[in-house]
Design a protein around this motif. Structure first.
Motif, mmCIF file in Angstrom:
data_model
loop_
_atom_site.group_PDB
_atom_site.id
_atom_site.type_symbol
_atom_site.label_atom_id
_atom_site.label_comp_id
_atom_site.label_asym_id
_atom_site.label_seq_id
_atom_site.Cartn_x
_atom_site.Cartn_y
_atom_site.Cartn_z
ATOM 1 N N TYR A 103 0.835 -1.193 0.000
ATOM 2 C CA TYR A 103 0.000 0.000 0.000
ATOM 3 C C TYR A 103 0.872 1.245 0.000
ATOM 4 C CZ TYR A 103 1.192 -1.286 4.751
ATOM 5 O OH TYR A 103 1.881 -1.691 5.871
ATOM 6 N N ALA A 104 0.354 2.261 -0.606
ATOM 7 C CA ALA A 104 0.986 3.574 -0.516
ATOM 8 C C ALA A 104 0.572 4.212 0.803
ATOM 9 C CB ALA A 104 0.552 4.452 -1.680
ATOM 10 N N MET A 105 1.376 5.162 1.263
ATOM 11 C CA MET A 105 1.094 5.805 2.537
ATOM 12 C C MET A 105 1.230 7.315 2.410
ATOM 13 S SD MET A 105 0.463 3.538 4.968
ATOM 14 C CE MET A 105 0.867 4.384 6.493
ATOM 15 N N GLY A 106 0.557 7.999 3.314
ATOM 16 C CA GLY A 106 0.661 9.454 3.329
ATOM 17 C C GLY A 106 0.477 10.000 4.726
ATOM 18 N N TRP A 107 0.969 11.184 4.926
ATOM 19 C CA TRP A 107 0.721 11.947 6.149
ATOM 20 C C TRP A 107 -0.076 13.187 5.758
ATOM 21 C CZ3 TRP A 107 1.459 10.553 11.084
ATOM 22 C CH2 TRP A 107 2.372 9.544 11.363
ATOM 23 N N PHE A 108 -1.110 13.458 6.511
ATOM 24 C CA PHE A 108 -1.948 14.635 6.322
ATOM 25 C C PHE A 108 -2.025 15.391 7.641
ATOM 26 C CE2 PHE A 108 -3.895 13.749 2.167
ATOM 27 C CZ PHE A 108 -3.500 12.434 1.998
ATOM 28 N N ARG A 109 -2.461 16.628 7.584
ATOM 29 C CA ARG A 109 -2.681 17.381 8.811
ATOM 30 C C ARG A 109 -3.917 18.257 8.678
ATOM 31 N NH1 ARG A 109 2.611 21.455 8.694
ATOM 32 N NH2 ARG A 109 1.911 22.802 6.968
ATOM 33 N N GLN A 110 -4.456 18.581 9.830
ATOM 34 C CA GLN A 110 -5.690 19.375 9.837
ATOM 35 C C GLN A 110 -5.731 20.238 11.078
ATOM 36 O OE1 GLN A 110 -9.318 17.047 9.675
ATOM 37 N NE2 GLN A 110 -10.410 18.718 8.688
ATOM 38 N N VAL A 111 -6.144 21.483 10.887
ATOM 39 C CA VAL A 111 -6.388 22.390 12.005
ATOM 40 C C VAL A 111 -7.890 22.666 12.045
ATOM 41 C CG1 VAL A 111 -4.098 23.404 11.914
ATOM 42 C CG2 VAL A 111 -5.954 24.450 10.608
ATOM 43 N N PRO A 112 -8.408 22.975 13.203
ATOM 44 C CA PRO A 112 -9.857 23.229 13.315
ATOM 45 C C PRO A 112 -10.318 24.314 12.353
ATOM 46 C CG PRO A 112 -8.901 22.997 15.482
ATOM 47 C CD PRO A 112 -7.757 23.019 14.521
ATOM 48 N N GLY A 113 -11.410 24.041 11.641
ATOM 49 C CA GLY A 113 -11.972 25.013 10.726
ATOM 50 C C GLY A 113 -11.360 25.011 9.343
ATOM 51 N N LYS A 114 -10.356 24.171 9.139
ATOM 52 C CA LYS A 114 -9.726 24.095 7.825
ATOM 53 C C LYS A 114 -9.790 22.682 7.276
ATOM 54 C CE LYS A 114 -6.539 27.999 8.180
ATOM 55 N NZ LYS A 114 -5.131 28.461 7.953
ATOM 56 N N GLU A 115 -9.601 22.559 5.977
ATOM 57 C CA GLU A 115 -9.618 21.254 5.353
ATOM 58 C C GLU A 115 -8.325 20.497 5.659
ATOM 59 O OE1 GLU A 115 -12.437 22.267 1.460
ATOM 60 O OE2 GLU A 115 -10.340 21.682 1.198
ATOM 61 N N ARG A 116 -8.460 19.188 5.645
ATOM 62 C CA ARG A 116 -7.278 18.348 5.808
ATOM 63 C C ARG A 116 -6.390 18.516 4.578
ATOM 64 N NH1 ARG A 116 -8.268 12.448 8.262
ATOM 65 N NH2 ARG A 116 -9.340 13.872 9.703
ATOM 66 N N GLU A 117 -5.072 18.590 4.816
ATOM 67 C CA GLU A 117 -4.148 18.817 3.708
ATOM 68 C C GLU A 117 -3.019 17.794 3.718
ATOM 69 O OE1 GLU A 117 -2.442 22.718 4.157
ATOM 70 O OE2 GLU A 117 -1.184 22.120 5.852
ATOM 71 N N ILE A 118 -2.504 17.543 2.531
ATOM 72 C CA ILE A 118 -1.392 16.610 2.394
ATOM 73 C C ILE A 118 -0.126 17.223 2.975
ATOM 74 C CG2 ILE A 118 -0.905 17.457 0.080
ATOM 75 C CD1 ILE A 118 -0.402 13.840 1.276
ATOM 76 N N VAL A 119 0.627 16.413 3.654
ATOM 77 C CA VAL A 119 1.949 16.812 4.133
ATOM 78 C C VAL A 119 3.016 16.092 3.313
ATOM 79 C CG1 VAL A 119 3.538 16.832 6.093
ATOM 80 C CG2 VAL A 119 1.095 17.241 6.456
ATOM 81 N N ALA A 120 2.867 14.781 3.199
ATOM 82 C CA ALA A 120 3.840 13.993 2.454
ATOM 83 C C ALA A 120 3.228 12.654 2.084
ATOM 84 C CB ALA A 120 5.120 13.782 3.260
ATOM 85 N N ALA A 121 3.766 12.055 1.022
ATOM 86 C CA ALA A 121 3.293 10.748 0.572
ATOM 87 C C ALA A 121 4.482 9.925 0.125
ATOM 88 C CB ALA A 121 2.296 10.911 -0.568
ATOM 89 N N ILE A 122 4.304 8.599 0.184
ATOM 90 C CA ILE A 122 5.396 7.704 -0.172
ATOM 91 C C ILE A 122 4.845 6.462 -0.843
ATOM 92 C CG2 ILE A 122 5.399 6.562 2.107
ATOM 93 C CD1 ILE A 122 8.496 6.500 1.875
ATOM 94 N N SER A 123 5.569 5.976 -1.837
ATOM 95 C CA SER A 123 5.164 4.761 -2.523
ATOM 96 C C SER A 123 5.452 3.540 -1.671
ATOM 97 C CB SER A 123 5.912 4.656 -3.859
ATOM 98 O OG SER A 123 7.311 4.581 -3.625
#
Length: 123
Positions: free
Chosen positions: A30-50
């Motif tokens: 599986y591919a993997m990713g890290w995302f982050r989110q602050v209250p009131g904002k959309e979740r956003e990509i931080v990094a991804a890896i194959s």
């Protein structure tokens, strides 16, 4: 689906480092990713890896400071975060995509999510 458990968040000062870990179980590739989110904002990509680890993607806001990596022997993905800034404060989530082994940066590509770990950076 993949079961994911994050760890490593906490409270640090600006300029400090943290390493997040995400332990995975329940899938073979599986591919993997890290995302982050602050209250009131959309979740956003931080990094991804194959799956192989050969292909990585990092958001412009973290390039040169954060590094994603994985150890498939340990079924674990890491996010090394250096030179942390107050704007990095967020809940960080790891995610897995069983649909692909390539690095992906879009939320709909992911079908499994961890519970999140909080990172707080004081100025």
């Amino acid at each position: 689906q993949v079961h994911l458990v994050e760890s490593g968040g906490g409270l640090v000062q600006a300029g400090d480092s943290l390493r997040l870990s995400c332990a995975a179980s329940g899938a073979s590739a599986y591919a993997m990713g890290w995302f982050r989110q602050v209250p009131g904002k959309e979740r956003e990509i931080v990094a991804a890896i194959s799956w192989s680890g050969a292909d990585t993607r990092h958001a412009d806001s973290v390039k040169g400071r954060f590094t994603i990596s994985r150890d498939n022997a340990k079924n674990t993905v890491y996010l090394q975060m250096n030179s942390l800034k107050p704007e990095d404060k967020a809940a960080y989530y790891c995610a897995a995509s069983t649909r692909t082994t390539y690095a992906r940066t879009n939320i709909p590509d992911y079908d499994s999510w961890g519970q999140g770990t909080q990172v707080t950076v004081s100025s």
